[in-house]
Design a protein around this motif. Structure first.
Motif, PDB file in Angstrom:
ATOM      1  N   VAL A  59       0.858  -1.182   0.000  1.00  0.00           N
ATOM      2  CA  VAL A  59       0.000   0.000   0.000  1.00  0.00           C
ATOM      3  C   VAL A  59       0.897   1.236   0.000  1.00  0.00           C
ATOM      4  N   ALA A  60       0.329   2.356  -0.387  1.00  0.00           N
ATOM      5  CA  ALA A  60       1.065   3.619  -0.380  1.00  0.00           C
ATOM      6  C   ALA A  60       1.170   4.137   1.052  1.00  0.00           C
ATOM      7  N   ASP A  61       2.276   4.786   1.343  1.00  0.00           N
ATOM      8  CA  ASP A  61       2.491   5.384   2.654  1.00  0.00           C
ATOM      9  C   ASP A  61       3.126   6.756   2.444  1.00  0.00           C
ATOM     10  N   VAL A  62       2.512   7.776   3.019  1.00  0.00           N
ATOM     11  CA  VAL A  62       2.979   9.152   2.854  1.00  0.00           C
ATOM     12  C   VAL A  62       3.940   9.515   3.981  1.00  0.00           C
ATOM     13  N   LEU A 111      -5.209  13.963  -6.529  1.00  0.00           N
ATOM     14  CA  LEU A 111      -5.913  14.144  -7.806  1.00  0.00           C
ATOM     15  C   LEU A 111      -5.764  12.935  -8.727  1.00  0.00           C
ATOM     16  N   PHE A 112      -4.634  12.259  -8.673  1.00  0.00           N
ATOM     17  CA  PHE A 112      -4.366  11.151  -9.585  1.00  0.00           C
ATOM     18  C   PHE A 112      -4.757   9.787  -9.051  1.00  0.00           C
ATOM     19  N   CYS A 113      -5.063   9.669  -7.771  1.00  0.00           N
ATOM     20  CA  CYS A 113      -5.438   8.364  -7.212  1.00  0.00           C
ATOM     21  C   CYS A 113      -6.747   7.887  -7.845  1.00  0.00           C
ATOM     22  N   PRO A 114      -6.753   6.697  -8.460  1.00  0.00           N
ATOM     23  CA  PRO A 114      -7.954   6.215  -9.142  1.00  0.00           C
ATOM     24  C   PRO A 114      -9.016   5.628  -8.202  1.00  0.00           C
ATOM     25  N   GLU A 115      -8.661   5.363  -6.960  1.00  0.00           N
ATOM     26  CA  GLU A 115      -9.597   4.745  -6.019  1.00  0.00           C
ATOM     27  C   GLU A 115     -10.218   5.832  -5.123  1.00  0.00           C
ATOM     28  N   PRO A 116     -11.525   6.035  -5.198  1.00  0.00           N
ATOM     29  CA  PRO A 116     -12.167   7.084  -4.387  1.00  0.00           C
ATOM     30  C   PRO A 116     -11.949   6.890  -2.888  1.00  0.00           C
ATOM     31  N   ASN A 117     -11.780   7.993  -2.194  1.00  0.00           N
ATOM     32  CA  ASN A 117     -11.643   8.014  -0.732  1.00  0.00           C
ATOM     33  C   ASN A 117     -10.495   7.139  -0.219  1.00  0.00           C
ATOM     34  N   THR A 118      -9.422   7.114  -0.969  1.00  0.00           N
ATOM     35  CA  THR A 118      -8.255   6.335  -0.561  1.00  0.00           C
ATOM     36  C   THR A 118      -7.089   7.234  -0.195  1.00  0.00           C
ATOM     37  N   LEU A 119      -6.719   8.107  -1.078  1.00  0.00           N
ATOM     38  CA  LEU A 119      -5.648   9.065  -0.825  1.00  0.00           C
ATOM     39  C   LEU A 119      -6.322  10.409  -0.587  1.00  0.00           C
ATOM     40  N   MET A 120      -6.243  10.868   0.643  1.00  0.00           N
ATOM     41  CA  MET A 120      -6.976  12.066   1.061  1.00  0.00           C
ATOM     42  C   MET A 120      -5.998  13.163   1.455  1.00  0.00           C
ATOM     43  N   TYR A 121      -6.523  14.365   1.638  1.00  0.00           N
ATOM     44  CA  TYR A 121      -5.689  15.492   2.035  1.00  0.00           C
ATOM     45  C   TYR A 121      -6.212  16.075   3.340  1.00  0.00           C
ATOM     46  N   HIS A 122      -5.340  16.222   4.305  1.00  0.00           N
ATOM     47  CA  HIS A 122      -5.685  16.791   5.609  1.00  0.00           C
ATOM     48  C   HIS A 122      -5.386  18.292   5.547  1.00  0.00           C
ATOM     49  N   GLU A 123      -6.438  19.093   5.475  1.00  0.00           N
ATOM     50  CA  GLU A 123      -6.288  20.541   5.259  1.00  0.00           C
ATOM     51  C   GLU A 123      -5.510  21.248   6.364  1.00  0.00           C
ATOM     52  N   SER A 124      -5.756  20.912   7.610  1.00  0.00           N
ATOM     53  CA  SER A 124      -5.081  21.636   8.692  1.00  0.00           C
ATOM     54  C   SER A 124      -3.606  21.250   8.837  1.00  0.00           C
ATOM     55  N   LYS A 125      -3.269  19.997   8.512  1.00  0.00           N
ATOM     56  CA  LYS A 125      -1.876  19.551   8.586  1.00  0.00           C
ATOM     57  C   LYS A 125      -1.111  19.797   7.287  1.00  0.00           C
ATOM     58  N   HIS A 126      -1.850  20.026   6.198  1.00  0.00           N
ATOM     59  CA  HIS A 126      -1.277  20.228   4.861  1.00  0.00           C
ATOM     60  C   HIS A 126      -0.480  19.016   4.388  1.00  0.00           C
ATOM     61  N   VAL A 127      -1.039  17.833   4.618  1.00  0.00           N
ATOM     62  CA  VAL A 127      -0.408  16.592   4.172  1.00  0.00           C
ATOM     63  C   VAL A 127      -1.450  15.634   3.596  1.00  0.00           C
ATOM     64  N   ALA A 128      -0.980  14.793   2.693  1.00  0.00           N
ATOM     65  CA  ALA A 128      -1.827  13.715   2.183  1.00  0.00           C
ATOM     66  C   ALA A 128      -1.749  12.543   3.163  1.00  0.00           C
ATOM     67  N   TRP A 129      -2.786  11.721   3.169  1.00  0.00           N
ATOM     68  CA  TRP A 129      -2.780  10.519   3.998  1.00  0.00           C
ATOM     69  C   TRP A 129      -3.535   9.416   3.264  1.00  0.00           C
ATOM     70  N   VAL A 130      -3.216   8.179   3.612  1.00  0.00           N
ATOM     71  CA  VAL A 130      -3.754   7.019   2.900  1.00  0.00           C
ATOM     72  C   VAL A 130      -4.676   6.219   3.808  1.00  0.00           C
ATOM     73  N   ASN A 131      -5.841   5.876   3.290  1.00  0.00           N
ATOM     74  CA  ASN A 131      -6.729   4.932   3.947  1.00  0.00           C
ATOM     75  C   ASN A 131      -6.235   3.546   3.512  1.00  0.00           C
ATOM     76  N   TYR A 132      -5.412   2.918   4.336  1.00  0.00           N
ATOM     77  CA  TYR A 132      -4.751   1.663   3.965  1.00  0.00           C
ATOM     78  C   TYR A 132      -5.727   0.558   3.594  1.00  0.00           C
ATOM     79  N   ALA A 133      -6.889   0.544   4.206  1.00  0.00           N
ATOM     80  CA  ALA A 133      -7.870  -0.505   3.922  1.00  0.00           C
ATOM     81  C   ALA A 133      -8.427  -0.393   2.499  1.00  0.00           C
ATOM     82  N   ARG A 134      -8.362   0.789   1.907  1.00  0.00           N
ATOM     83  CA  ARG A 134      -8.894   0.985   0.559  1.00  0.00           C
ATOM     84  C   ARG A 134      -7.825   0.966  -0.525  1.00  0.00           C
ATOM     85  N   CYS A 135      -6.570   1.164  -0.150  1.00  0.00           N
ATOM     86  CA  CYS A 135      -5.486   1.251  -1.131  1.00  0.00           C
ATOM     87  C   CYS A 135      -5.311  -0.080  -1.857  1.00  0.00           C
TER      88      CYS A 135
END
Length: 74
Positions: A4-7, A22-46
């Motif tokens: 799985v992807a790990d940021v 923007l490029f992740c083809p799986e919905p709700n898998t690679l998300m962006y945390h606005e307050s931390k300004h980082v991407a994060w991965v939902n490992y169960a969906r990756c």
């Protein structure tokens, strides 16, 4: 076992680009945390396609995402 992807949050926070999300083809898998300004991965969906790694590392030369191996118990 599968991959799985790990940021790397400390590296990702430097750029605030959101391109991997923007490029992740799986919905709700690679998300962006606005307050931390980082991407994060939902490992169960990756699905382990590594498109985000290609975008971040090969196209943008930022190397903030890597593929890591997980087991069913992780």
């Amino acid at each position: 076992m599968y991959y799985v992807a790990d940021v790397k949050e400390s590296d990702c926070a430097k750029y605030n680009c959101k391109q991997c999300v923007l490029f992740c083809p799986e919905p709700n898998t690679l998300m962006y945390h606005e307050s931390k300004h980082v991407a994060w991965v939902n490992y169960a969906r990756c699905k382990g396609c590594a498109i985000c790694v290609y975008v971040c590392s090969d196209l943008l030369k930022r190397n903030c995402i890597q593929m890591v191996m997980v087991t069913a118990s992780d």
